[in-house]
Design a protein around this motif. Structure first.
Motif, PDB file in Angstrom:
ATOM      1  N   GLU A  99       0.822  -1.210   0.000  1.00 43.55           N
ATOM      2  CA  GLU A  99       0.000   0.000   0.000  1.00 43.55           C
ATOM      3  C   GLU A  99       0.858   1.262   0.000  1.00 43.55           C
ATOM      4  OE1 GLU A  99      -3.471   2.409   0.070  1.00 43.55           O
ATOM      5  OE2 GLU A  99      -3.079   0.360  -0.573  1.00 43.55           O
ATOM      6  N   ILE A 100       1.905   1.264   0.791  1.00 45.66           N
ATOM      7  CA  ILE A 100       2.829   2.404   0.820  1.00 45.66           C
ATOM      8  C   ILE A 100       3.484   2.588  -0.538  1.00 45.66           C
ATOM      9  CG2 ILE A 100       5.005   3.240   1.800  1.00 45.66           C
ATOM     10  CD1 ILE A 100       4.037   1.881   4.474  1.00 45.66           C
ATOM     11  N   ASP A 101       3.937   1.491  -1.129  1.00 49.13           N
ATOM     12  CA  ASP A 101       4.546   1.563  -2.464  1.00 49.13           C
ATOM     13  C   ASP A 101       3.558   2.104  -3.493  1.00 49.13           C
ATOM     14  OD1 ASP A 101       6.947   0.586  -1.504  1.00 49.13           O
ATOM     15  OD2 ASP A 101       6.557  -1.477  -2.146  1.00 49.13           O
ATOM     16  N   ARG A 102       2.305   1.641  -3.418  1.00 51.08           N
ATOM     17  CA  ARG A 102       1.276   2.083  -4.363  1.00 51.08           C
ATOM     18  C   ARG A 102       1.041   3.585  -4.221  1.00 51.08           C
ATOM     19  NH1 ARG A 102      -3.699   3.645  -4.481  1.00 51.08           N
ATOM     20  NH2 ARG A 102      -4.101   3.310  -2.266  1.00 51.08           N
ATOM     21  N   GLY A 133       2.386  11.696 -10.209  1.00 48.98           N
ATOM     22  CA  GLY A 133       1.557  12.889 -10.291  1.00 48.98           C
ATOM     23  C   GLY A 133       0.075  12.590 -10.392  1.00 48.98           C
ATOM     24  N   THR A 134      -0.323  11.349 -10.091  1.00 50.90           N
ATOM     25  CA  THR A 134      -1.740  10.981 -10.175  1.00 50.90           C
ATOM     26  C   THR A 134      -2.449  11.054  -8.828  1.00 50.90           C
ATOM     27  OG1 THR A 134      -1.207   8.625  -9.925  1.00 50.90           O
ATOM     28  CG2 THR A 134      -1.363   9.490 -12.181  1.00 50.90           C
ATOM     29  N   ALA A 135      -1.708  11.283  -7.754  1.00 52.80           N
ATOM     30  CA  ALA A 135      -2.310  11.384  -6.428  1.00 52.80           C
ATOM     31  C   ALA A 135      -2.973  12.745  -6.269  1.00 52.80           C
ATOM     32  CB  ALA A 135      -1.249  11.199  -5.343  1.00 52.80           C
ATOM     33  N   THR A 136      -4.061  12.777  -5.524  1.00 55.46           N
ATOM     34  CA  THR A 136      -4.710  14.039  -5.201  1.00 55.46           C
ATOM     35  C   THR A 136      -4.114  14.520  -3.885  1.00 55.46           C
ATOM     36  OG1 THR A 136      -6.736  13.305  -6.272  1.00 55.46           O
ATOM     37  CG2 THR A 136      -6.911  15.155  -4.742  1.00 55.46           C
TER      38      THR A 136
END
Length: 77
Positions: free
Chosen positions: A41-44, A52-55
């Motif tokens: 999960e941390i890696d994801r 740059g896809t994280a909000t």
């Protein structure tokens, strides 16, 4: 210096200073063991940030949301 005094002195150091001290005497600091699920999960999440896809939200916005949710004023940078 007694062992007790040494332990007390070590405890008063910052985390960075403790890590430096341990490195100087050749001791590896203990690392928290994470389950493979949490590591994945941390890696994801890190990959999303890197891609740059994280909000992302500002500290100010997060402080406001936490204050609204918990009724306690949070001040984050």
């Amino acid at each position: 210096m007694s062992i007790e005094a040494l332990v007390k002195e070590y405890s008063s150091l910052s985390e960075a200073e403790q890590a430096e001290f341990l490195a100087l005497i050749g001791v590896e600091p203990e690392e928290d063991d994470l389950s493979p699920t949490w590591e994945a999960e941390i890696d994801r999440r890190w990959q999303e940030v890197s891609d740059g896809t994280a909000t992302l939200v500002s500290g100010e916005e997060l402080s406001k949301k936490l204050t609204e949710k918990f009724g306690v004023e949070f001040k984050l940078p």
